[in-house]
Each structure stands twice: as structure tokens, then as C-alpha cells.
Write a protein that holds these residues in place. Structure first.
Motif, PDB file in Angstrom:
ATOM      1  N   SER A 109       0.902   4.993  -4.318  1.00 23.19           N
ATOM      2  CA  SER A 109      -0.201   4.087  -3.966  1.00 23.19           C
ATOM      3  C   SER A 109      -0.871   3.615  -5.252  1.00 23.19           C
ATOM      4  CB  SER A 109      -1.241   4.833  -3.119  1.00 23.19           C
ATOM      5  OG  SER A 109      -2.472   4.122  -3.102  1.00 23.19           O
ATOM      6  N   SER A 137       0.839  -1.215   0.000  1.00 23.79           N
ATOM      7  CA  SER A 137       0.000   0.000   0.000  1.00 23.79           C
ATOM      8  C   SER A 137       0.862   1.249   0.000  1.00 23.79           C
ATOM      9  CB  SER A 137      -0.921   0.028   1.235  1.00 23.79           C
ATOM     10  OG  SER A 137      -0.168   0.334   2.389  1.00 23.79           O
ATOM     11  N   GLY A 138       0.225   2.365  -0.250  1.00 24.79           N
ATOM     12  CA  GLY A 138       0.921   3.649  -0.196  1.00 24.79           C
ATOM     13  C   GLY A 138       1.312   4.011   1.228  1.00 24.79           C
ATOM     14  N   THR A 139       0.455   3.670   2.191  1.00 29.35           N
ATOM     15  CA  THR A 139       0.767   3.951   3.599  1.00 29.35           C
ATOM     16  C   THR A 139       2.042   3.221   3.998  1.00 29.35           C
ATOM     17  OG1 THR A 139      -1.609   4.027   3.983  1.00 29.35           O
ATOM     18  CG2 THR A 139      -0.220   3.948   5.928  1.00 29.35           C
ATOM     19  N   LYS A 151      -6.743   5.267  -7.729  1.00 33.77           N
ATOM     20  CA  LYS A 151      -5.589   6.031  -8.195  1.00 33.77           C
ATOM     21  C   LYS A 151      -5.442   5.996  -9.721  1.00 33.77           C
ATOM     22  CE  LYS A 151      -4.270   7.009  -3.987  1.00 33.77           C
ATOM     23  NZ  LYS A 151      -5.426   7.404  -3.164  1.00 33.77           N
ATOM     24  N   ALA A 207       1.132   9.522  -4.116  1.00 36.42           N
ATOM     25  CA  ALA A 207      -0.036   8.633  -4.190  1.00 36.42           C
ATOM     26  C   ALA A 207      -1.080   9.118  -5.196  1.00 36.42           C
ATOM     27  CB  ALA A 207      -0.668   8.505  -2.810  1.00 36.42           C
ATOM     28  N   GLN A 208      -1.169  10.438  -5.388  1.00 39.54           N
ATOM     29  CA  GLN A 208      -2.225  10.985  -6.258  1.00 39.54           C
ATOM     30  C   GLN A 208      -1.671  11.536  -7.571  1.00 39.54           C
ATOM     31  OE1 GLN A 208      -4.704  13.715  -4.038  1.00 39.54           O
ATOM     32  NE2 GLN A 208      -5.091  12.230  -2.425  1.00 39.54           N
ATOM     33  N   ASP A 231       5.355  12.153  -1.487  1.00 38.59           N
ATOM     34  CA  ASP A 231       4.115  11.385  -1.447  1.00 38.59           C
ATOM     35  C   ASP A 231       3.424  11.578  -2.801  1.00 38.59           C
ATOM     36  OD1 ASP A 231       1.544  10.395  -1.166  1.00 38.59           O
ATOM     37  OD2 ASP A 231       1.350  11.038   0.920  1.00 38.59           O
TER      38      ASP A 231
HETATM   39  C1  LIG Z   1      -1.827  11.521  -0.544  1.00 31.72           C
HETATM   40  C2  LIG Z   1      -1.942  10.079  -0.137  1.00 31.72           C
HETATM   41  N1  LIG Z   1      -0.961   9.523   0.585  1.00 31.72           N
HETATM   42  C3  LIG Z   1      -1.003   8.233   0.945  1.00 31.72           C
HETATM   43  C4  LIG Z   1      -2.053   7.418   0.593  1.00 31.72           C
HETATM   44  C5  LIG Z   1      -2.068   6.027   1.104  1.00 31.72           C
HETATM   45  O1  LIG Z   1      -2.158   5.047   0.133  1.00 31.72           O
HETATM   46  P1  LIG Z   1      -2.867   3.651   0.431  1.00 31.72           P
HETATM   47  O2  LIG Z   1      -4.329   3.873   0.499  1.00 31.72           O
HETATM   48  O3  LIG Z   1      -2.453   2.808  -0.722  1.00 31.72           O
HETATM   49  O4  LIG Z   1      -2.309   3.130   1.724  1.00 31.72           O
HETATM   50  C6  LIG Z   1      -3.102   7.954  -0.173  1.00 31.72           C
HETATM   51  C7  LIG Z   1      -4.271   7.202  -0.671  1.00 31.72           C
HETATM   52  O5  LIG Z   1      -4.959   6.426  -0.262  1.00 31.72           O
HETATM   53  C8  LIG Z   1      -3.056   9.317  -0.530  1.00 31.72           C
HETATM   54  O6  LIG Z   1      -4.039   9.874  -1.246  1.00 31.72           O
END
Ligand SMILES: Cc1ncc(COP(=O)(O)O)c(C=O)c1O
Length: 346
Positions: free
Chosen positions: A176, A54-56, A181, A154-155, A152
């Protein structure tokens, strides 16, 4: 009409790839994972890419790889999804929140103030809604004051600033591949870098043994979908940009439309506007079947009670922002319907 905020489309080729993985019984880390990592690194023009679940988790591992120890400061912007601050807290860092600029990304003037005051080890710019942060100035400050930059992204898959993709600017970058996405896998994430020694640190969190670590790998199904979706990213980002242009042309003067930073290639993960009567507009759009939403209803320091510099812009934006569907599968009549529906109440 019902117009969802997220659009997904899968081809026969993707269905075939999933069936082939099932038939081969090689369902965990194998050829597709390597193919995706290579393709994504090539796409961004970086040397290394490692997928995670995951992105987190990508943000968490990024912080650990950059050597965050308990109590060290990490500067983040006030506006983002909660994962940006949660990863800092989980990694043992202390978040320090700064305001955003008119492009919804980290205010670099305030960043410099925060850096002087708090001497952070890491700074996390967020390319919010698909718009690149001011990476040139952020990397300049990183050189001057000696902090690491963890982007970051992710977006912002495919977003560029001054001709260079986001994910290729910082010391490390996190992506992410959540279902919504610009490159969707369902769930998934990745870290990218040009630095071999940082990449080795990242890998210690993925290939067990060196120290205690979670299992953060993705399956072949995710990697196959990611690989095939990535091939369509460029065209889909162009489509998002076209829809955004139509919205902006029609809504400028009625709402605060998103502005593009000079030198930026915005990929419109979200098309986010502002209006003082946001709640009334969102309610109206939703009553007409349009999945308008507010990203986000919180600021990160309020959500987790973190230290922050003054955040007047973010506080105003939080009350005014709302997003309308901008995914690449919207039909022309849906785009026009959304514009007309908004105009009805403006
Ligand atoms: C800006 C941002 N950072 C981090 C994340 C975390 O990604 P994930 O949901 O894959 O854990 C997200 C999206 O979900 C995000 O929009």
C-alpha cells in the motif's frame, strides 16, 4: 507541542515533477508509472511489479490471481488492518484466523495446525508495524503442504528477513502507498512477484479485456511522488530505526517494548508498545499533544465474525497495545518529550 502520528515531507523536486506532469498533460498512465514499477521491483530485487490504486485492491487481485474460488480457505493473522480480511471476503474466500506470536505476526505453529485442519489455498502473512513475519518457516510450510503465500507488505516497505526484502519471499506480495505508509503516494498499491505466469494473471485485472475487472490504475501524479519518495526510503527507515532504538533504550522495563525477530530488519512503520493500563497512558499522551493511537482496537475474526483458532496472545495484545509517533521527521526534542511524557505516568 503537537506531534502527529504521520509525518510527510515533499521536496522542490517533487513539486517540480507534479508541475511538469500538468504541463505535459500526460496525467494518466505514462512514463512515471513505468519508472516506479521498475524502480520498486529493483529495490525489492524481484522481477515484476504492477501498480494498482490501493493496498486493499492489491490483496484482492493477488487472491484472484492465485485462483481463489468461492468457499476456499485463506489463513490470516488475528492482528492487522481490516483490509486483510475484507480482501479475502471480497474475493469470495473464507478467512481462517490464527494467533500472532510475540512479534505481532502470524504464529507459525498455529499456522501449521490451521493448514492441516483447513487445507487453505492461500496464506496471508502480515508484516505488522514494519516487522517481517517468519517468512522462512512460512515458505517451508508452503512447500510442505502446497499452499500459496500472499505477503501483506502494506506496513513494511524495505523490511528484510535474513537479508531478503519482504515482498520477495511469497508467491505474490501486496503493498500500500497510502499517505501514512513508509512510501507514501496519497493512495496507491502494488503487487510484486518473481513468477511470470502469476504476473500475467495479475495484469488481467489491470489491463482490461480478458474478463470483467475494475479500473484500478494510478495516475502519473501518484507514480511520480512514489518514485521520488522511494529514493529516500532507505535513509528514512534508518531514521525510524534510530528513533525506535532511543524509545526502546528509555522505555524498556516500564512498558513492553517491541522486540525484533532474529534476522529481521524492522522498519517501524509504527512503534507499538504494550502496557496493562494502556488507555490511561494514551489519554495522558493525547492530553499533552502527542498523537498516540491504538492499532488496532479489533481482531479480524471479531470484526467480521470469521472462523478462528484460539487467539490468546492477540486478545491480550489488543487490550494492551498503543503506538507513539516514530515518523522520520520527528525532531530530537519531540522524541525526548514523548519519552518524558510517558515516564510521567509510568
Ligand atoms: C496491513 C495492511 N494491509 C492492507 C492495507 C490496505 O491498504 P490501503 O489502505 O492502501 O487499501 C493497509 C493499510 O491501509 C494495511 O495497514
Amino acid at each position: 507541542m503537537k506531534i502527529p502520528i504521520i509525518g510527510l515531507e515533499f521536496s522542490e523536486e517533487e513539486k517540480k515533477a507534479l508541475t511538469e506532469i500538468l504541463e505535459s498533460k500526460r496525467i494518466t498512465r505514462d512514463g512515471w508509472t513505468d519508472t516506479f514499477q521498475e524502480a520498486f521491483a529493483e529495490f525489492l530485487n524481484v522481477k515484476y511489479c504492477a501498480t494498482v490504486c490501493s493496498g486493499t485492491v492489491a490483496l484482492f487481485i493477488g487472491l484472484k490471481a492465485l485462483g481463489i474460488r468461492n468457499g476456499e480457505k485463506v489463513v490470516i493473522p488475528a492482528m492487522s488492518f481490516m483490509a486483510t480480511i475484507d480482501a479475502v471476503l471480497l474475493a469470495g474466500g473464507i478467512p481462517v484466523v490464527v494467533d500472532v506470536d510475540e512479534y505481532y505476526t502470524m504464529d507459525v505453529n498455529q499456522l501449521e495446525d490451521a493448514v492441516k485442519k483447513y487445507r487453505p489455498r492461500v496464506v496471508i502473512p502480515v508484516h505488522l508495524y514494519g516487522q517481517p513475519a517468519d517468512m522462512e518457516n512460512i515458505m517451508f510450510l508452503a512447500d510442505r503442504y502446497g499452499f500459496f503465500v500472499l505477503e501483506d507488505c502494506a506496513q513494511a516497505h524495505g523490511a528484510e528477513f535474513k537479508g531478503k526484502k519482504v515482498g520477495a519471499w511469497g508467491h505474490l506480495s501486496a503493498f500500500s502507498f497510502y499517505a501514512s505508509k513508509n512510501v507514501p503516494m496519497g493512495e496507491g498499491g502494488a503487487l510484486t512477484t518473481n513468477d511470470e505466469s502469476l504476473f500475467k494473471e495479475v495484469k488481467k485485472w489491470i489491463d482490461f479485456g480478458e474478463h470483467p475487472a475494475f479500473n484500478v490504475k494510478i495516475t502519473e501524479f501518484q507514480a511520480a511522488i512514489g518514485t521520488l519518495q522511494l529514493r529516500k526510503l532507505k535513509e528514512r527507515n534508518e531514521r525510524r530505526r534510530n528513533i525506535a532504538r532511543i524509545y526502546t533504550e528509555n522505555l524498556k522495563g516500564l512498558c513492553e517494548v517491541p522486540e525484533e525477530r532474529e534476522g529481521a530488519y524492522h522498519v517501524y512503520h509504527l512503534y507499538t508498545l504494550r502496557h496493562k493500563e494502556r488507555d490511561r497512558l494514551v489519554e495522558h499522551l493525547r492530553s499533552k499533544g502527542i498523537d498516540a493511537r491504538v492499532y488496532y482496537t479489533y481482531l479480524l475474526h471479531e470484526l467480521r465474525n470469521a472462523e478462528a483458532l484460539p487467539t490468546p496472545k492477540a486478545e491480550r495484545f489488543k487490550r494492551e497495545v498503543f503506538s507513539i509517533p516514530v515518523h522520520p521527521f520527528l525532531k530530537e526534542e519531540e522524541v525526548l518529550y514523548i519519552i518524558e511524557s510517558l515516564k510521567e505516568v509510568l
